[in-house]
Scaffold this motif. Structure first.
Motif, PDB file in Angstrom:
ATOM      1  N   ALA B 211       6.665  -4.640  -5.024  1.00 51.25           N
ATOM      2  CA  ALA B 211       6.290  -3.725  -4.398  1.00 51.25           C
ATOM      3  C   ALA B 211       5.501  -4.027  -2.784  1.00 51.25           C
ATOM      4  CB  ALA B 211       6.195  -2.516  -4.292  1.00 51.25           C
ATOM      5  N   ASN B 212       3.964  -5.048  -3.749  1.00 52.55           N
ATOM      6  CA  ASN B 212       3.473  -5.621  -3.739  1.00 52.55           C
ATOM      7  C   ASN B 212       3.742  -7.284  -2.661  1.00 52.55           C
ATOM      8  OD1 ASN B 212       1.172  -4.088  -4.613  1.00 52.55           O
ATOM      9  ND2 ASN B 212       0.973  -5.361  -6.218  1.00 52.55           N
ATOM     10  N   ILE B 213       4.658  -7.798  -3.292  1.00 50.91           N
ATOM     11  CA  ILE B 213       4.512  -8.709  -1.765  1.00 50.91           C
ATOM     12  C   ILE B 213       5.251  -8.194  -1.300  1.00 50.91           C
ATOM     13  CG2 ILE B 213       5.981 -10.929  -1.930  1.00 50.91           C
ATOM     14  CD1 ILE B 213       6.315 -10.870  -5.093  1.00 50.91           C
ATOM     15  N   TRP B 214       5.921  -7.137  -1.296  1.00 52.14           N
ATOM     16  CA  TRP B 214       6.924  -6.869  -0.012  1.00 52.14           C
ATOM     17  C   TRP B 214       5.199  -6.397   1.622  1.00 52.14           C
ATOM     18  CZ3 TRP B 214       8.872  -1.062   1.261  1.00 52.14           C
ATOM     19  CH2 TRP B 214       8.353  -1.088   1.976  1.00 52.14           C
ATOM     20  N   LEU B 215       4.502  -4.831   0.648  1.00 53.80           N
ATOM     21  CA  LEU B 215       3.314  -4.874   1.311  1.00 53.80           C
ATOM     22  C   LEU B 215       2.595  -6.401   2.183  1.00 53.80           C
ATOM     23  CD1 LEU B 215       1.398  -2.634   2.157  1.00 53.80           C
ATOM     24  CD2 LEU B 215       0.497  -3.743   0.134  1.00 53.80           C
ATOM     25  N   LEU B 218       4.984  -7.293   4.753  1.00 54.98           N
ATOM     26  CA  LEU B 218       4.689  -6.765   5.575  1.00 54.98           C
ATOM     27  C   LEU B 218       3.506  -6.998   7.058  1.00 54.98           C
ATOM     28  CD1 LEU B 218       6.109  -3.604   4.204  1.00 54.98           C
ATOM     29  CD2 LEU B 218       7.133  -4.311   6.474  1.00 54.98           C
ATOM     30  N   LEU B 219       2.657  -6.434   5.798  1.00 53.01           N
ATOM     31  CA  LEU B 219       1.246  -7.870   6.759  1.00 53.01           C
ATOM     32  C   LEU B 219       1.200  -8.106   7.910  1.00 53.01           C
ATOM     33  CD1 LEU B 219      -1.331  -5.967   4.083  1.00 53.01           C
ATOM     34  CD2 LEU B 219      -0.858  -5.084   6.071  1.00 53.01           C
ATOM     35  N   SER B 220       1.865  -9.758   6.692  1.00 51.88           N
ATOM     36  CA  SER B 220       1.695 -10.537   8.034  1.00 51.88           C
ATOM     37  C   SER B 220       2.770 -10.371   9.121  1.00 51.88           C
ATOM     38  CB  SER B 220       2.564 -11.498   6.670  1.00 51.88           C
ATOM     39  OG  SER B 220       3.653 -12.138   5.873  1.00 51.88           O
ATOM     40  N   TRP B 221       3.857  -9.905   8.910  1.00 55.63           N
ATOM     41  CA  TRP B 221       4.804  -8.989  10.011  1.00 55.63           C
ATOM     42  C   TRP B 221       3.872  -8.800  11.206  1.00 55.63           C
ATOM     43  CZ3 TRP B 221       5.964  -4.722  12.521  1.00 55.63           C
ATOM     44  CH2 TRP B 221       6.168  -5.357  13.897  1.00 55.63           C
ATOM     45  N   PRO B 267       6.268   3.031   5.562  1.00 54.43           N
ATOM     46  CA  PRO B 267       6.205   1.885   4.573  1.00 54.43           C
ATOM     47  C   PRO B 267       4.809   1.543   3.841  1.00 54.43           C
ATOM     48  CG  PRO B 267       7.650   1.035   5.995  1.00 54.43           C
ATOM     49  CD  PRO B 267       7.110   2.062   6.411  1.00 54.43           C
ATOM     50  N   PHE B 268       3.797   1.593   4.925  1.00 57.02           N
ATOM     51  CA  PHE B 268       2.142   0.739   4.945  1.00 57.02           C
ATOM     52  C   PHE B 268       1.685   1.957   4.162  1.00 57.02           C
ATOM     53  CE2 PHE B 268      -1.833   0.722   6.084  1.00 57.02           C
ATOM     54  CZ  PHE B 268      -2.321  -0.538   5.700  1.00 57.02           C
ATOM     55  N   LEU B 269       1.824   2.762   5.114  1.00 54.58           N
ATOM     56  CA  LEU B 269       0.967   3.705   4.243  1.00 54.58           C
ATOM     57  C   LEU B 269       1.917   4.674   3.224  1.00 54.58           C
ATOM     58  CD1 LEU B 269       0.642   6.211   7.065  1.00 54.58           C
ATOM     59  CD2 LEU B 269      -1.244   5.660   6.506  1.00 54.58           C
ATOM     60  N   ILE B 270       2.600   4.347   2.261  1.00 52.62           N
ATOM     61  CA  ILE B 270       3.025   4.732   1.197  1.00 52.62           C
ATOM     62  C   ILE B 270       2.945   3.876   0.366  1.00 52.62           C
ATOM     63  CG2 ILE B 270       4.779   4.577  -0.124  1.00 52.62           C
ATOM     64  CD1 ILE B 270       6.733   6.129   2.327  1.00 52.62           C
ATOM     65  N   LEU B 271       2.941   3.049   0.696  1.00 49.50           N
ATOM     66  CA  LEU B 271       2.316   1.570  -0.531  1.00 49.50           C
ATOM     67  C   LEU B 271       1.199   1.658  -0.607  1.00 49.50           C
ATOM     68  CD1 LEU B 271       4.676  -1.054   0.905  1.00 49.50           C
ATOM     69  CD2 LEU B 271       4.772   0.207  -1.141  1.00 49.50           C
ATOM     70  N   LEU B 272      -0.202   1.706   0.579  1.00 48.93           N
ATOM     71  CA  LEU B 272      -1.368   2.099   0.101  1.00 48.93           C
ATOM     72  C   LEU B 272      -1.595   2.822  -1.120  1.00 48.93           C
ATOM     73  CD1 LEU B 272      -3.947   2.958   3.617  1.00 48.93           C
ATOM     74  CD2 LEU B 272      -3.835   0.605   2.109  1.00 48.93           C
ATOM     75  N   SER B 273      -0.904   3.714  -1.465  1.00 50.06           N
ATOM     76  CA  SER B 273      -0.692   4.628  -2.754  1.00 50.06           C
ATOM     77  C   SER B 273      -0.421   3.999  -4.454  1.00 50.06           C
ATOM     78  CB  SER B 273      -0.637   6.041  -2.259  1.00 50.06           C
ATOM     79  OG  SER B 273      -0.165   6.690  -3.885  1.00 50.06           O
ATOM     80  N   GLY B 274      -1.237   3.458  -4.811  1.00 52.47           N
ATOM     81  CA  GLY B 274      -0.769   2.943  -5.836  1.00 52.47           C
ATOM     82  C   GLY B 274      -0.043   3.693  -6.840  1.00 52.47           C
TER      83      GLY B 274
END
Lengths: 176, 349
Positions: B211-215, B218-221, B267-274
Motif C-alpha cells: 500500500a505504501n509503494i502504491w501511494l 500514485l503521487l508520482s502520477w 485512494p490518496f485520502l484513504i492511504l493517508l490514514s495509517g
C-alpha cells in the motif's frame, strides 16, 4: 524522570537478547508494572505492542499543520492576485488557481515536516541536558548489544526480584 | 508450459474482435483501442513492479509475485487485441492523410510518423514486452543486470508507445512527460489490481508495504500529470492547449474531474490514514476506486481525439471494456490458480 513515592528513581535491568527483553517486559506488565521503558540497539519486533506504545499525535498534528498552512498559502496568493493587486497575465483569469498550487503544496509540505520534527522533540521532552540513565556506565551499550528495561515501580523490591527471575544479567537502581 | 485452449482462444477472439471493429468504423476501432489499453495497462504495469522487486527483494514482492505473474500472463491478449489495428491505421491516425492535407507542423513529423516505421516500432515494443514477460515468468531472470536493463527498456518502450498510440492521435500535440505519466498510471493500476484481488490473502506487514509503494506511485502520477498540465496551461500555445481544450469540452469535463477523483484523490485520502492502510476492506475500496478511475482516465486520454459524441464513446468504452475484460479476467484467474497449485506442489513435493 519521575521520582517514586519512596524517593526511588527506577531500576535498570540489562538483558542479553531482544527475546529475553520482550519476555521480561511481558511478565512485568502482567505483574502490574506499567511504567516501563525499553532500550534496544534495533527495533525488537513486538516490543512496541507489548509496551502498548501508540503514536497518534504526530500524524494528526502534521496533517493539521499542512492543511491549515496550505490553505493560508492559497488564500494569500488568491488575495494578492484577485483583490489586492489584480493584474491580467497572459490573458488568464485573475483567479488562475493552477498557478497557485506549487506554492500551496510546498508550504503545506514544509509545515508538515516542521510540525512533525517539533512535535517529536516536544513529545520526547527534548532538548534536555541530563538524564539519570546517562550515569549508568553500561547504558551506552544500548546502541551496540545491550537490551535494557527501565522500571518505575512503587514496589521496587518486587520488581527487582521479578527482573532477576526473568534472566536479567544485571539489575541496578538508577541514581538521581 | 504448453499453451492452453483458453489462451489461444482468447488470442483468436480478441484478434477477430479487433479486426471486426476496424470494419465497423472509427468509433468502434478507437473505443476498442481504449478498452484493450485499459486492460493492457495491467500487465504492462506489472512488468516494472516485478523487475524492481528483482533488484530490491523484500517480502512485499514475495506476497505480490503470484498475483503479478498472473496479471503478466495476460500480456499476449493485449498484443493480440492491438496488432490487428495496424491493418487499419488510417481509421485511427490523422497523420496517415496525404501530406498536402496536413498542417506544416505535422508534415515535419512524418519522418517519424509514417506507417512503415510505426508498424515496425509497435512490433518491437510488443516483442520486447513479451520477451521480458517470458524471462520474468520463467524465472530465468536471475541476474540484477537483466532487471536493471529491463526497467530502462520498459520505460523507453512505454514512452515511445505512448507517443505512438496515445499522443499521435492528435499529431500536433507533444509532451515530454507523457510517457512517464502513462507509465505511472499503468503501475498504479497494476498495484490497485493486486490489492483489490489479493488484499485479504496477504500478510498484514507485506500488504502495508504494498500500500505504501502504491501511494508513492500514485503521487508520482499526480506529479507527472500536473507538471504536464501546468506547463501547457502556462505557455498556452495553440498546438498544445488544444489537447486540453478537447478534453474539457462536453462530457469530457466531468469525466476529467471524476476520473481524477476516483483514480487519485479518493485512494490518496484513504492511504493517508495509517489505520485504513492496515485494513483490507479500506484498501480494496481504494483499489476499486482507482481502477474505475483508470478506465475513465484511459478513455479521457484517447477518445476526445476523435470527433464523436462523447457520451456514446463512454458507453461503448464501458461495454467493450467489460467484454474484452471477461477474457483478460478469465485468463488471469486461470493463471492465478496455476500459480497457487505450483506453489503447493513446491511446498508439499
Amino acid at each position: 524522570m519521575t521520582v517514586g513515592e519512596s524517593g526511588h528513581h527506577g531500576l535498570i535491568a540489562r538483558f542479553d537478547s531482544g527475546d529475553k527483553l520482550l519476555a521480561a517486559t511481558r511478565r512485568l506488565r502482567a505483574a502490574g508494572h506499567h511504567r516501563l521503558d525499553a532500550h534496544a540497539p534495533f527495533p525488537v519486533p513486538g516490543l512496541a505492542e507489548v509496551l502498548e506504545y501508540r503514536e497518534y499525535g504526530i500524524p494528526r498534528i502534521a496533517l493539521l499543520a499542512a492543511t491549515i498552512t496550505a490553505g493560508i498559502a492559497f488564500l494569500m496568493q488568491w488575495y494578492s492576485a484577485v483583490i489586492d493587486y489584480p493584474i491580467v497575465v497572459g490573458g488568464k483569469p485573475l483567479n488562475s488557481w493552477p498557478a497557485f498550487l506549487p506554492v500551496t503544496f510546498k508550504v503545506g509540505i514544509f509545515n508538515a515536516v516542521m510540525a512533525t520534527a517539533i512535535t517529536m522533540l516536544v513529545k520526547n521532552r527534548l532538548p534536555r541536558f541530563h538524564h539519570p540513565l546517562f550515569d549508568e556506565k553500561e547504558f551506552s551499550e544500548s546502541s551496540t548489544d545491550g537490551f535494557f528495561l527501565v522500571v518505575h515501580s512503587d514496589e521496587p523490591g518486587a520488581a527487582e526480584e521479578l527482573l532477576q527471575r526473568c534472566g536479567a544479567r544485571s539489575v541496578r537502581e538508577l541514581q538521581p | 508450459m504448453k499453451p492452453d485452449r483458453l489462451l489461444l482462444g482468447g488470442i483468436a477472439l480478441l484478434a477477430l474482435a479487433a479486426a471486426a471493429t476496424l470494419l465497423v468504423g472509427q468509433l468502434a476501432a478507437s473505443t476498442w483501442l481504449a478498452a484493450v489499453l485499459v486492460w493492457g495497462s495491467l500487465p504492462l504495469g506489472a512488468l516494472p513492479i516485478l523487475m524492481v522487486h528483482g533488484l530490491t527483494g523484500g517480502r512485499w514482492g514475495e506476497q505480490g509475485r503470484p498475483l503479478l505473474l498472473a496479471v503478466l500472463a495476460t500480456l499476449p491478449l493485449l498484443v493480440a487485441a492491438l496488432l490487428p489495428l495496424l491493418l487499419g491505421l488510417p481509421a485511427l491516425f490523422a497523420w496517415t492523410l496525404p501530406a498536402e492535407e496536413l498542417s506544416h507542423l505535422v508534415r515535419n513529423k512524418l519522418a517519424y510518423l509514417n506507417p512503415t516505421f510505426f508498424i515496425l516500432r509497435t512490433l518491437a515494443y510488443c516483442a520486447l514486452w513479451l520477451w521480458l514477460a517470458y524471462l520474468l515468468s520463467a524465472r530465468r531472470a536471475r541476474g540484477e543486470g537483466m532487471h536493471a536493463g529491463g526497467l530502462v527498456l520498459w520505460l523507453l518502450a512505454v514512452t515511445f508507445f505512448s507517443f505512438d498510440w496515445f499522443m499521435s492521435l492528435e499529431p500536433e500535440f507533444y509532451s515530454d512527460v507523457y510517457g512517464l505519466m502513462l507509465g505511472a498510471n499503468m503501475v498504479a493500476a497494476a498495484f490497485a489490481w493486486i490489492l483489490l484481488l489479493g488484499a485479504r490473502e496477504m500478510e498484514a506487514a507485506a500488504r502495508r508495504d504494498i500500500a505504501n509503494i502504491w501511494l508513492g506511485v500514485l503521487l508520482s502520477w499526480v506529479l507527472f500529470a500536473y507538471s504536464q498540465y501546468i506547463v501547457v496551461w502556462s505557455a498556452n500555445l495553440p498546438d498544445e492547449i488544444l489537447w486540453y481544450i478537447h478534453r474539457s469540452a462536453g462530457v469530457w469535463r466531468p469525466v476529467s474531474v471524476v476520473s481524477f477523483g476516483l483514480f487519485f484523490l479518493l485512494p490518496f485520502l484513504i492511504l493517508l490514514s495509517g489505520h485504513a492502510k492496515g485494513r483490507p476492506g479500506w484498501l480494496m475500496l481504494a483499489a476499486a476506486s482507482c481502477l474505475l478511475g483508470h478506465v475513465l482516465q484511459i478513455g479521457w486520454l484517447l477518445l476526445p481525439a476523435f470527433d464523436h459524441d462523447g457520451l456514446w464513446q463512454l458507453l461503448l468504452l464501458c461495454l467493450l471494456t467489460a467484454l474484452s475484460g471477461a477474457l483478460f479476467f478469465a485468463l488471469y484467474r486461470r493463471r492465478h490458480r496455476d500459480q497457487g497449485r505450483a506453489a503447493r506442489e513446491v511446498r508439499y513435493g
